[in-house]
Design a protein around this motif. Structure first.
Motif, PDB file in Angstrom:
ATOM      1  N   ASN A  79       5.933  -0.270 -11.315  1.00 32.16           N
ATOM      2  CA  ASN A  79       5.294  -1.608 -11.229  1.00 32.16           C
ATOM      3  C   ASN A  79       6.304  -2.719 -11.525  1.00 32.16           C
ATOM      4  OD1 ASN A  79       2.670  -0.400 -10.820  1.00 32.16           O
ATOM      5  ND2 ASN A  79       2.655   0.053 -13.009  1.00 32.16           N
ATOM      6  N   TYR A  80       7.494  -2.562 -10.981  1.00 33.93           N
ATOM      7  CA  TYR A  80       8.575  -3.493 -11.300  1.00 33.93           C
ATOM      8  C   TYR A  80       8.231  -4.900 -10.830  1.00 33.93           C
ATOM      9  CZ  TYR A  80      13.392  -5.021 -12.054  1.00 33.93           C
ATOM     10  OH  TYR A  80      14.521  -5.665 -12.513  1.00 33.93           O
ATOM     11  N   CYS A  81       8.481  -5.864 -11.697  1.00 35.34           N
ATOM     12  CA  CYS A  81       8.155  -7.275 -11.439  1.00 35.34           C
ATOM     13  C   CYS A  81       6.662  -7.466 -11.154  1.00 35.34           C
ATOM     14  CB  CYS A  81       8.995  -7.835 -10.297  1.00 35.34           C
ATOM     15  SG  CYS A  81      10.775  -7.797 -10.591  1.00 35.34           S
ATOM     16  N   ASN A  82       5.841  -6.628 -11.768  1.00 39.72           N
ATOM     17  CA  ASN A  82       4.387  -6.684 -11.605  1.00 39.72           C
ATOM     18  C   ASN A  82       3.947  -6.447 -10.165  1.00 39.72           C
ATOM     19  OD1 ASN A  82       3.711  -7.234 -14.348  1.00 39.72           O
ATOM     20  ND2 ASN A  82       4.367  -9.357 -14.047  1.00 39.72           N
ATOM     21  N   LEU A  83       4.767  -5.723  -9.398  1.00 35.98           N
ATOM     22  CA  LEU A  83       4.389  -5.326  -8.047  1.00 35.98           C
ATOM     23  C   LEU A  83       3.988  -3.850  -8.090  1.00 35.98           C
ATOM     24  CD1 LEU A  83       7.291  -6.997  -6.023  1.00 35.98           C
ATOM     25  CD2 LEU A  83       4.983  -7.869  -6.392  1.00 35.98           C
ATOM     26  N   PRO A  84       2.764  -3.522  -7.725  1.00 35.29           N
ATOM     27  CA  PRO A  84       2.282  -2.144  -7.887  1.00 35.29           C
ATOM     28  C   PRO A  84       3.076  -1.116  -7.095  1.00 35.29           C
ATOM     29  CG  PRO A  84       0.740  -3.455  -6.598  1.00 35.29           C
ATOM     30  CD  PRO A  84       1.722  -4.412  -7.191  1.00 35.29           C
ATOM     31  N   THR A  85       3.739  -1.523  -6.024  1.00 36.92           N
ATOM     32  CA  THR A  85       4.580  -0.591  -5.275  1.00 36.92           C
ATOM     33  C   THR A  85       6.056  -0.996  -5.334  1.00 36.92           C
ATOM     34  OG1 THR A  85       4.031  -1.774  -3.229  1.00 36.92           O
ATOM     35  CG2 THR A  85       2.773   0.229  -3.730  1.00 36.92           C
ATOM     36  N   GLY A  86       6.421  -1.687  -6.398  1.00 36.80           N
ATOM     37  CA  GLY A  86       7.826  -1.961  -6.671  1.00 36.80           C
ATOM     38  C   GLY A  86       8.317  -1.034  -7.766  1.00 36.80           C
TER      39      GLY A  86
ATOM     40  N   GLU B 193       0.833  -1.205   0.000  1.00 35.72           N
ATOM     41  CA  GLU B 193       0.000   0.000   0.000  1.00 35.72           C
ATOM     42  C   GLU B 193       0.870   1.259   0.000  1.00 35.72           C
ATOM     43  OE1 GLU B 193      -2.589  -0.211   3.358  1.00 35.72           O
ATOM     44  OE2 GLU B 193      -3.390  -2.178   2.817  1.00 35.72           O
ATOM     45  N   GLU B 194       2.151   1.129  -0.309  1.00 32.39           N
ATOM     46  CA  GLU B 194       3.101   2.229  -0.143  1.00 32.39           C
ATOM     47  C   GLU B 194       3.127   3.161  -1.364  1.00 32.39           C
ATOM     48  OE1 GLU B 194       4.006  -1.009  -0.660  1.00 32.39           O
ATOM     49  OE2 GLU B 194       5.539  -1.658   0.749  1.00 32.39           O
ATOM     50  N   PHE B 195       1.965   3.612  -1.787  1.00 34.27           N
ATOM     51  CA  PHE B 195       1.871   4.401  -3.021  1.00 34.27           C
ATOM     52  C   PHE B 195       2.447   5.806  -2.858  1.00 34.27           C
ATOM     53  CE2 PHE B 195      -1.475   1.175  -3.437  1.00 34.27           C
ATOM     54  CZ  PHE B 195      -1.103   0.607  -4.652  1.00 34.27           C
ATOM     55  N   LYS B 196       2.188   6.457  -1.719  1.00 35.05           N
ATOM     56  CA  LYS B 196       2.771   7.771  -1.485  1.00 35.05           C
ATOM     57  C   LYS B 196       4.289   7.685  -1.406  1.00 35.05           C
ATOM     58  CE  LYS B 196      -1.096   9.864   1.083  1.00 35.05           C
ATOM     59  NZ  LYS B 196      -1.503  10.434   2.397  1.00 35.05           N
TER      60      LYS B 196
ATOM     61  N   LYS C 290      32.279   4.189 -12.478  1.00 38.66           N
ATOM     62  CA  LYS C 290      32.097   3.425 -13.707  1.00 38.66           C
ATOM     63  C   LYS C 290      31.111   2.292 -13.451  1.00 38.66           C
ATOM     64  CE  LYS C 290      35.109   6.058 -15.653  1.00 38.66           C
ATOM     65  NZ  LYS C 290      34.610   7.151 -16.509  1.00 38.66           N
ATOM     66  N   GLY C 291      30.028   2.292 -14.222  1.00 42.29           N
ATOM     67  CA  GLY C 291      29.033   1.244 -14.057  1.00 42.29           C
ATOM     68  C   GLY C 291      27.635   1.812 -14.025  1.00 42.29           C
ATOM     69  N   LYS C 292      26.713   1.046 -13.490  1.00 49.68           N
ATOM     70  CA  LYS C 292      25.318   1.474 -13.424  1.00 49.68           C
ATOM     71  C   LYS C 292      24.883   1.517 -11.972  1.00 49.68           C
ATOM     72  CE  LYS C 292      22.564   0.118 -16.679  1.00 49.68           C
ATOM     73  NZ  LYS C 292      21.688  -0.735 -17.533  1.00 49.68           N
ATOM     74  N   ILE C 293      24.267   2.644 -11.602  1.00 48.96           N
ATOM     75  CA  ILE C 293      23.745   2.836 -10.252  1.00 48.96           C
ATOM     76  C   ILE C 293      22.258   2.503 -10.294  1.00 48.96           C
ATOM     77  CG2 ILE C 293      23.467   4.465  -8.355  1.00 48.96           C
ATOM     78  CD1 ILE C 293      25.590   6.205 -10.093  1.00 48.96           C
ATOM     79  N   ILE C 294      21.834   1.588  -9.429  1.00 48.75           N
ATOM     80  CA  ILE C 294      20.452   1.093  -9.477  1.00 48.75           C
ATOM     81  C   ILE C 294      19.835   1.163  -8.090  1.00 48.75           C
ATOM     82  CG2 ILE C 294      19.003  -0.917  -9.990  1.00 48.75           C
ATOM     83  CD1 ILE C 294      21.314  -1.838 -11.878  1.00 48.75           C
ATOM     84  N   VAL C 295      18.627   1.685  -8.018  1.00 49.90           N
ATOM     85  CA  VAL C 295      17.816   1.589  -6.798  1.00 49.90           C
ATOM     86  C   VAL C 295      16.639   0.675  -7.119  1.00 49.90           C
ATOM     87  CG1 VAL C 295      16.425   2.789  -5.085  1.00 49.90           C
ATOM     88  CG2 VAL C 295      18.444   3.914  -6.049  1.00 49.90           C
ATOM     89  N   ILE C 296      16.473  -0.362  -6.308  1.00 51.37           N
ATOM     90  CA  ILE C 296      15.324  -1.244  -6.468  1.00 51.37           C
ATOM     91  C   ILE C 296      14.418  -1.042  -5.257  1.00 51.37           C
ATOM     92  CG2 ILE C 296      14.501  -3.617  -6.700  1.00 51.37           C
ATOM     93  CD1 ILE C 296      17.102  -4.321  -8.057  1.00 51.37           C
ATOM     94  N   GLY C 297      13.210  -0.566  -5.529  1.00 54.82           N
ATOM     95  CA  GLY C 297      12.228  -0.381  -4.473  1.00 54.82           C
ATOM     96  C   GLY C 297      11.525  -1.686  -4.177  1.00 54.82           C
ATOM     97  N   THR C 298      11.688  -2.175  -2.944  1.00 52.80           N
ATOM     98  CA  THR C 298      11.221  -3.518  -2.586  1.00 52.80           C
ATOM     99  C   THR C 298      10.106  -3.428  -1.550  1.00 52.80           C
ATOM    100  OG1 THR C 298      12.896  -3.778  -0.849  1.00 52.80           O
ATOM    101  CG2 THR C 298      13.501  -4.454  -3.067  1.00 52.80           C
TER     102      THR C 298
END
Length: 401
Positions: free
Chosen positions: A60-67, A38-41, A126-134
């Motif tokens: 909607n990463y990995c089909n998770l609405p709050t991912g 429910e973490e939409f905000k 050098k590289g890719k900086i990634i944030v994954i919201g879990t």
């Protein structure tokens, strides 16, 4: 040519410049607590902030609405991911409202803060900086869904920090299975015709008795704890349906698989003794144990010490809960670190009293140190190929065991 240490110093200066914005992330998430999925905000705020700093966002990463997944590319190099958490715990205060007593507001600020700081060092990193919201770490465990969707297949290193009662580089999390057991019997009048009934409550009680006998014969790291969620309607009616939920934990997945089978056999035996029918299923994702890498621990220790964090808990001691980051560590080299707050009150994460501290000046002090240490660790990995090589070699060896 800039040395790694001079680049780190530049990163520390950038972090100081972004100090207020990083604190604002913690403050916003803390003041807008939302339960898992429910973490939409929270997601809207985090992705908007990252987008303002040039990150490309996948919603909607990995089909998770709050991912979500946010990326900032700095050319060829390792993909380093920071895992943000932002779900709150339910039921605090007189109104029993959600609250961030586990400090996920702090985690979100630290991981997003580290990624933003690194993005300002694009000439050096050098590289890719990634944030994954879990999402939903406290309940279902959204990282498990992400692992199953192969979200970490292209990630070289994962970094995350958590508040706890000690500074700890050797964190342990227990593998866990969450099983719901349902017994179906036959209702009858408990006084007039008890012989016609099949007592589902007897079945669930016998299951508990079997598990209590089992406890004598399990390893000291294992835990079995359960509750009866439904036990019947009226004492003068033989209960025809009961339900119990159990958490079953152990220090490693292989042993837990054996233990879960034994617990399930207790339920099967109870059903056989009473004549009740048994149905069982998982009611939450299964978490795996955390796979620790000494190469990553030593690297993080060096970077934490450089920003003034010392006195680490040694010997693999400390809290032993369960977390979905264990599943991530099984598929990708992961550094999960715990930092302590310098407070006088004896309280711990998940305590209501802890709500006073997770968004405090003391928490902010540790927040900035966590960001700097994660930035330093990411720079070491990005700019020294041998460090990444040794980490991956250790990971491969441990996975083969």
């Amino acid at each position: 040519m800039n040395t790694i240490e001079s680049i780190k110093k530049k990163g520390y200066e950038v972090e100081t410049q972004l100090k207020t914005e990083i604190e604002n992330i913690s403050d916003y998430i803390f003041k807008n607590p939302e339960l898992g999925f429910e973490e939409f905000k929270s997601v809207e705020f985090l992705t908007k902030t990252l987008k303002q700093h040039g990150f490309e966002i996948i919603e909607n990463y990995c089909n998770l609405p709050t991912g979500f997944r946010a990326e900032f590319s700095c050319g060829e190099g390792p993909n380093i991911a920071f895992l943000a958490e932002y779900d709150a715990l339910p039921g605090y205060g007189p109104d029993k409202v959600p609250g961030h007593a586990c400090g996920h507001n702090w985690i979100a600020a630290g991981t997003c803060g580290a990624a933003i700081v690194l993005s300002k060092l694009k000439e050096d990193f050098k590289g890719k900086i990634i944030v994954i919201g879990t999402p939903a770490e406290e309940t279902i465990g959204g990282k498990v869904n992400m692992v199953e969707a192969n979200a970490f297949d292209d990630i070289d290193i994962v970094l995350q920090m958590h508040l706890e009662s000690n500074n700890n580089l050797e964190c342990k999390t227990l593998a866990i299975d969450c099983i719901k057991f349902q017994f179906t019997g036959k209702a009858a009048h408990a006084s007039s015709h008890p012989e016609e009934g099949i007592n589902a409550l007897d079945a669930v009680q016998l299951m508990f008795a079997g598990i209590n006998a089992l406890r004598q014969h399990i390893t000291s790291d294992a835990r079995i704890h359960g509750i009866i969620t439904y036990g019947g309607d009226a004492p003068n009616t033989v209960p025809d349906f009961t339900e119990a939920k159990f958490h079953i934990r152990a220090a490693n997945r292989n042993y837990l698989n054996l233990l879960t089978e034994k617990v399930t056999n207790c339920a099967k035996g109870a059903a056989l003794m009473t004549g009740a029918d048994l149905h069982f299923e998982k009611f939450e994702n299964s978490f795996d144990n955390l796979l620790n890498l000494s190469s990553l621990q030593n690297l993080m220790r060096k970077n934490l010490e450089s920003v003034g964090v010392t006195k680490f808990l040694e010997g693999g001691k400390g809290a032993t809960g369960s977390s979905d980051i264990g599943n991530v560590s099984q598929v990708c080299p992961t550094m999960y670190t715990e930092l302590a707050l310098n407070i006088d009150e004896m309280c711990f994460v998940h305590d209501e009293a802890y709500l006073k501290y997770v968004n405090s000046e003391e928490a902010y002090d540790k927040l900035h140190k966590s960001v700097k240490a994660m930035v330093g660790t990411a720079l070491d990995i990005s700019l020294d190929n041998m460090i990444l090589k040794s980490i991956k070699e250790e990971f491969d060896i441990l996975k083969r065991k």
